[in-house]
Design a protein around this motif. Structure first.
Motif, PDB file in Angstrom:
ATOM      1  N   TYR A  95      -9.520   7.196   6.073  1.00 33.24           N
ATOM      2  CA  TYR A  95      -8.461   8.024   6.870  1.00 33.24           C
ATOM      3  C   TYR A  95      -8.397   6.898   6.963  1.00 33.24           C
ATOM      4  O   TYR A  95      -8.106   5.182   7.334  1.00 33.24           O
ATOM      5  CB  TYR A  95      -9.191   8.688   8.037  1.00 33.24           C
ATOM      6  CG  TYR A  95      -9.052   9.822   7.250  1.00 33.24           C
ATOM      7  CD1 TYR A  95      -8.065  11.042   7.053  1.00 33.24           C
ATOM      8  CD2 TYR A  95     -10.665  10.385   6.786  1.00 33.24           C
ATOM      9  CE1 TYR A  95      -8.570  12.311   6.736  1.00 33.24           C
ATOM     10  CE2 TYR A  95     -10.925  11.921   5.711  1.00 33.24           C
ATOM     11  CZ  TYR A  95     -10.106  12.647   6.501  1.00 33.24           C
ATOM     12  OH  TYR A  95      -9.740  14.115   5.622  1.00 33.24           O
ATOM     13  N   VAL A  96      -6.309   6.520   7.405  1.00 27.78           N
ATOM     14  CA  VAL A  96      -5.617   5.947   8.005  1.00 27.78           C
ATOM     15  C   VAL A  96      -5.566   5.578   9.603  1.00 27.78           C
ATOM     16  O   VAL A  96      -5.454   7.166   9.704  1.00 27.78           O
ATOM     17  CB  VAL A  96      -4.281   5.127   7.925  1.00 27.78           C
ATOM     18  CG1 VAL A  96      -3.468   4.049   8.531  1.00 27.78           C
ATOM     19  CG2 VAL A  96      -4.684   4.825   6.364  1.00 27.78           C
TER      20      VAL A  96
ATOM     21  N   ILE B 298      -3.283  10.773   7.269  1.00 29.32           N
ATOM     22  CA  ILE B 298      -2.736   9.558   5.941  1.00 29.32           C
ATOM     23  C   ILE B 298      -4.084   9.169   5.679  1.00 29.32           C
ATOM     24  O   ILE B 298      -5.296   8.694   6.354  1.00 29.32           O
ATOM     25  CB  ILE B 298      -1.869   8.798   6.765  1.00 29.32           C
ATOM     26  CG1 ILE B 298      -0.822   9.215   7.276  1.00 29.32           C
ATOM     27  CG2 ILE B 298      -1.627   7.811   5.896  1.00 29.32           C
ATOM     28  CD1 ILE B 298       0.328   8.609   8.569  1.00 29.32           C
TER      29      ILE B 298
ATOM     30  N   ASN C  71      -0.341  11.637   2.934  1.00 29.97           N
ATOM     31  CA  ASN C  71      -0.520  11.963   3.408  1.00 29.97           C
ATOM     32  C   ASN C  71      -0.290  13.920   3.101  1.00 29.97           C
ATOM     33  O   ASN C  71      -0.667  14.259   2.681  1.00 29.97           O
ATOM     34  CB  ASN C  71       1.423  12.406   4.382  1.00 29.97           C
ATOM     35  CG  ASN C  71       1.071  12.485   5.918  1.00 29.97           C
ATOM     36  OD1 ASN C  71      -0.286  13.513   6.939  1.00 29.97           O
ATOM     37  ND2 ASN C  71       2.204  12.490   7.219  1.00 29.97           N
TER      38      ASN C  71
ATOM     39  N   PRO D  29       0.992  -1.463  -0.899  1.00 28.15           N
ATOM     40  CA  PRO D  29       0.093   0.332  -0.301  1.00 28.15           C
ATOM     41  C   PRO D  29       0.787   1.685   0.140  1.00 28.15           C
ATOM     42  O   PRO D  29       2.049   1.323   0.544  1.00 28.15           O
ATOM     43  CB  PRO D  29      -0.673  -0.067   1.022  1.00 28.15           C
ATOM     44  CG  PRO D  29       0.187  -1.015   2.265  1.00 28.15           C
ATOM     45  CD  PRO D  29       0.976  -2.004   1.327  1.00 28.15           C
TER      46      PRO D  29
ATOM     47  N   THR E  58      -5.725   6.301   1.943  1.00 36.55           N
ATOM     48  CA  THR E  58      -5.661   5.183   0.959  1.00 36.55           C
ATOM     49  C   THR E  58      -5.355   6.499  -0.655  1.00 36.55           C
ATOM     50  O   THR E  58      -5.516   7.542  -0.703  1.00 36.55           O
ATOM     51  CB  THR E  58      -6.108   4.919   1.242  1.00 36.55           C
ATOM     52  OG1 THR E  58      -7.827   5.631   0.098  1.00 36.55           O
ATOM     53  CG2 THR E  58      -6.447   4.132   2.018  1.00 36.55           C
ATOM     54  N   SER E  59      -4.535   5.873  -1.613  1.00 41.30           N
ATOM     55  CA  SER E  59      -4.477   6.177  -2.732  1.00 41.30           C
ATOM     56  C   SER E  59      -4.745   5.413  -3.400  1.00 41.30           C
ATOM     57  O   SER E  59      -5.127   4.091  -4.035  1.00 41.30           O
ATOM     58  CB  SER E  59      -2.784   7.096  -2.887  1.00 41.30           C
ATOM     59  OG  SER E  59      -1.927   5.784  -3.214  1.00 41.30           O
TER      60      SER E  59
ATOM     61  N   TRP F 155       4.043  11.291   0.250  1.00 38.37           N
ATOM     62  CA  TRP F 155       3.599   9.455   0.964  1.00 38.37           C
ATOM     63  C   TRP F 155       4.874   8.780   1.654  1.00 38.37           C
ATOM     64  O   TRP F 155       5.475   9.033   1.988  1.00 38.37           O
ATOM     65  CB  TRP F 155       4.098   9.486  -0.908  1.00 38.37           C
ATOM     66  CG  TRP F 155       3.220   9.383  -2.048  1.00 38.37           C
ATOM     67  CD1 TRP F 155       2.485  10.900  -1.421  1.00 38.37           C
ATOM     68  CD2 TRP F 155       3.139   9.935  -3.422  1.00 38.37           C
ATOM     69  NE1 TRP F 155       1.436  11.219  -2.472  1.00 38.37           N
ATOM     70  CE2 TRP F 155       2.522  10.401  -4.282  1.00 38.37           C
ATOM     71  CE3 TRP F 155       3.758   8.698  -3.921  1.00 38.37           C
ATOM     72  CZ2 TRP F 155       2.729  10.911  -5.226  1.00 38.37           C
ATOM     73  CZ3 TRP F 155       4.013   8.777  -5.379  1.00 38.37           C
ATOM     74  CH2 TRP F 155       3.142   9.808  -6.333  1.00 38.37           C
TER      75      TRP F 155
ATOM     76  N   TYR G  14       0.282   5.156   0.804  1.00 38.54           N
ATOM     77  CA  TYR G  14      -0.196   6.032   1.022  1.00 38.54           C
ATOM     78  C   TYR G  14      -0.317   7.479   0.964  1.00 38.54           C
ATOM     79  O   TYR G  14       1.278   7.626   1.530  1.00 38.54           O
ATOM     80  CB  TYR G  14      -0.620   6.149   3.205  1.00 38.54           C
ATOM     81  CG  TYR G  14      -1.515   4.717   3.341  1.00 38.54           C
ATOM     82  CD1 TYR G  14      -1.923   4.054   3.550  1.00 38.54           C
ATOM     83  CD2 TYR G  14      -0.501   3.159   4.423  1.00 38.54           C
ATOM     84  CE1 TYR G  14      -2.448   2.874   3.300  1.00 38.54           C
ATOM     85  CE2 TYR G  14      -0.868   2.459   4.776  1.00 38.54           C
ATOM     86  CZ  TYR G  14      -2.205   2.496   4.423  1.00 38.54           C
ATOM     87  OH  TYR G  14      -2.915   0.757   4.449  1.00 38.54           O
TER      88      TYR G  14
END
Length: 643
Positions: free
Chosen positions: A83-84, A97, A46, A42, A99-100, A140, A44
């Motif tokens: 959101y993480v 942070i 930011n 993954p 997801t992308s 990232w 992510y």
């Protein structure tokens, strides 16, 4: 601001989880993750944060933005970004942070893979162009590592990785280019030569600007995307990326070494050694003067007390020509008199003791490796947790101090100790946060997070402070070694350097000098988004600051008592705390030389956060000066015989 920005369950986990060493110096949650070939890795995204602008190496903004801010129009994953979960410290420091849409398959290279198309209207073009001119960078995360650019230090020739990469850049004709293609290079390491256990040990992104003419083809020559070249027109932009996997011999436990870089290391070492030598000379000089002078004074005073009145001459003078009471002994009946505003003083020194213990514990945790940069936000989280739990220390110290000065408003002391200083800090922080909300900045702390912090404060910190105050007031009162006269003695005029303001300037300058260089690196870490990890240097500087602060304050108090001025309590606190004032002045100087903030909001935010840091250091250093002076005064007056 939404509640998803902060999960209370994550906070509860943070508070209850006991730190334990997992692998090398990494904490649980950042243990090694092994991938097999073809596994999804993954990526992510930011916050988009400002760094030094390429054209002048200055910081032009302090406002960060969400990666998916509408004006940037970056590609989103299917179903929208999620959101993480983050720690409390990570949220307070502005991390957001998510997801992308980028797909990274372990060991599988991708060449010029299209993402999405976006249409930028004139307003969006001007917004993004301004951010590029201000030096904003994308952030990232791949397997916990920041995706950065490979940079060479011009002074040392060392190659290191930055913690982000530029949103855009300018060309030789001063055109503003927008980066829409990303060459992602991921370094991986085989665990024990096993091709089925691969770990990510480095991430580099080489952003470029490519103006596609229909088909996405990175191999052919394309013109760059120039923002602002077509005034009043919208621009269509195609995003794309490539992925290259590179085998590396770097072990997982040392993968952060590429990101941890010291700028100007020789200057750092030289200044630290030079400061340590100066501090040692200063302390030895102070000890020599005080020990010799005090030993002589105490011996003379005790010898005079043993003389019989028959040894007095006709004029009442002693045979050796010295009056019975002189120097600092002359004010023995007033030196332990209750100072003005003892309630406020006790509240400040109680909070100062709390900050002192919190800072020391935080640095020790960092030295032991518990605050790895892999564990994002761990520094802020541990500081908040420690300060909350150490409310017991603040309440106990404040209560004992207030009781020693025979304060009568003990209920008010119990209430103000855990509320006055935190309320001042929280109110200032909340007002500054309004500016961030108005700017739609990702650095704005969500309102729900603030409510959780307030709840933690009332549920944990205040009850612990009350318990400490209760024990402090029940403890035996600290008795003065000499009796206090009923009528206060008149204070004669003192020399210029012993007057309040000059003495504060002199005493506060020396502790500030002990931490000046380390303060520069900390400031660069805060404002330029650099990773700070030199906790060994910080530990030495913290120790030097404590020693210098105590030594120069004791010396000032000694000269003050010799001049028959017995109001040492507030003087010792304010003089040592003046180093916080020097920190604020240094921040203003930093604002003029290293930062160039054009807008009002950025300047207010910079000055406001600098004021918070300086105020906390003012209380910390003032408490060190006060308690060292209290110990010194009790020690010298307990050593003489007084009828």
């Amino acid at each position: 601001m939404h509640f998803r920005d902060f999960a209370p369950s994550a906070l509860l986990t943070t508070l209850l989880a006991a730190p334990q060493l997992a692998s090398a110096f990494y904490l649980p949650g950042v243990a090694p993750t092994s991938y097999k070939p073809g596994d999804n890795v993954p990526l992510y995204v930011n916050s988009i944060k400002p760094v030094a602008a390429p054209q002048d190496s200055r910081l032009h903004s302090v406002v960060s933005y969400d990666y998916y801010h509408p004006a940037f129009q970056f590609c989103k994953p299917e179903g929208g970004p999620q959101y993480v979960s983050e720690s409390l410290g990570s949220i307070l420091f502005g991390d957001r942070i998510m997801t992308s849409p980028f797909e990274l398959k372990m060991g599988k290279d991708e060449a010029c893979k299209p993402l999405c198309k976006a249409t930028y209207d004139e307003r969006s073009v001007q917004f993004v162009k301004k951010r590029i001119e201000q030096g904003y960078s994308l952030n990232w995360l791949v397997d916990g590592l920041p995706a950065g650019q490979q940079i060479e230090d011009q002074l040392t020739g060392t190659v290191f990785y930055s913690s982000g990469f530029l949103l855009g850049q300018d060309d030789k004709d001063d055109n503003i280019l927008f980066n829409n293609h990303y060459n992602i290079i991921v370094e991986y390491h085989e665990v024990n030569r096993d091709a089925n256990q691969l770990r990510v040990v480095g991430v580099v992104v080489q952003p470029t600007s490519i103006k596609y003419d229909g088909k996405v083809d990175c191999n052919s020559e394309h013109q760059p995307i120039v923002f602002g070249s077509q005034e009043g027109k919208s621009q269509d932009i195609q995003f794309s990326y490539s992925v290259k996997w590179r085998k590396s011999e770097t072990a997982w436990a040392t993968r952060w070494d590429k990101y941890l870089h010291v700028f100007d290391p020789k200057i750092h070492w030289f200044w630290l050694i030079d400061t340590a030598i100066i501090v040692v000379i200063l302390v030895l000089t102070v000890m020599s003067i005080l020990v010799r002078a005090l030993k002589k004074d105490i011996a003379r005073y005790n010898r005079l007390d043993q003389l019989d009145l028959d040894d007095l001459g006709d004029n009442g003078a002693l045979e050796d020509g010295v009056q019975e009471d002189s120097g600092w002994k002359l004010v023995h009946g007033d030196v332990f008199r209750t100072p003005s505003r003892p309630l406020l003083l006790s509240v400040f020194v109680g909070n100062g003791a709390q900050i002192f213990v919190m800072t020391g514990c935080t640095i020790i945790f960092a030295l032991l490796g518990f605050l790895s940069p892999s564990n994002r936000g761990s520094l802020g989280t541990i500081m908040i947790v420690l300060y909350t739990v150490l409310g017991f220390v603040g309440g106990y110290v404040s209560a004992r101090t207030y009781k020693a000065w025979q304060g009568e408003k003990w209920k008010l002391n119990i209430v103000l100790t855990p509320t006055l200083v935190p309320a001042m800090i929280f109110t200032t922080f909340f007002l500054l946060n309004l500016f961030l909300w108005a700017k739609e900045s990702s650095g704005a702390v969500p309102f729900t997070t603030m409510l959780v912090i307030v709840a933690i404060w009332f549920i944990i910190s205040i009850p612990l402070s009350f318990a400490g105050s209760w024990l402090g007031f029940r403890a035996v009162q600290l008795e003065a070694p000499v009796r206090t006269n009923q009528i206060p003695r008149q204070i004669p005029p003192v020399s210029t350097y012993l007057k309040p303001f000059p003495s504060m300037l002199i005493v506060g300058l020396l502790p500030f000098g002990a931490i000046f260089v380390e303060l520069y690196f900390i400031m660069s870490s805060i404002w330029f988004s650099r990773i700070y990890y030199m906790f060994g240097f910080l530990f030495l500087c913290y120790g030097l600051m404590i020693v210098v602060c105590a030594a120069v304050t004791i010396l000032m108090v000694y000269f003050l008592l010799c001049s028959e001025d017995y109001n040492w309590q507030w003087r010792s606190f304010l003089a040592a705390g003046m180093s916080g004032g020097y920190i604020f002045l240094n921040c203003l100087l930093y604002l003029v030389t290293k930062v160039q903030l054009g807008g009002l909001a950025g300047t207010v935010l910079y000055i406001g956060y600098s004021a918070i840091i300086s105020f906390l250091f003012f209380i910390l250093a003032g408490s060190i000066g006060y308690f060292s002076s209290w110990w010194f005064v009790r020690k010298i007056y307990a050593s003489i015989k007084i009828d």
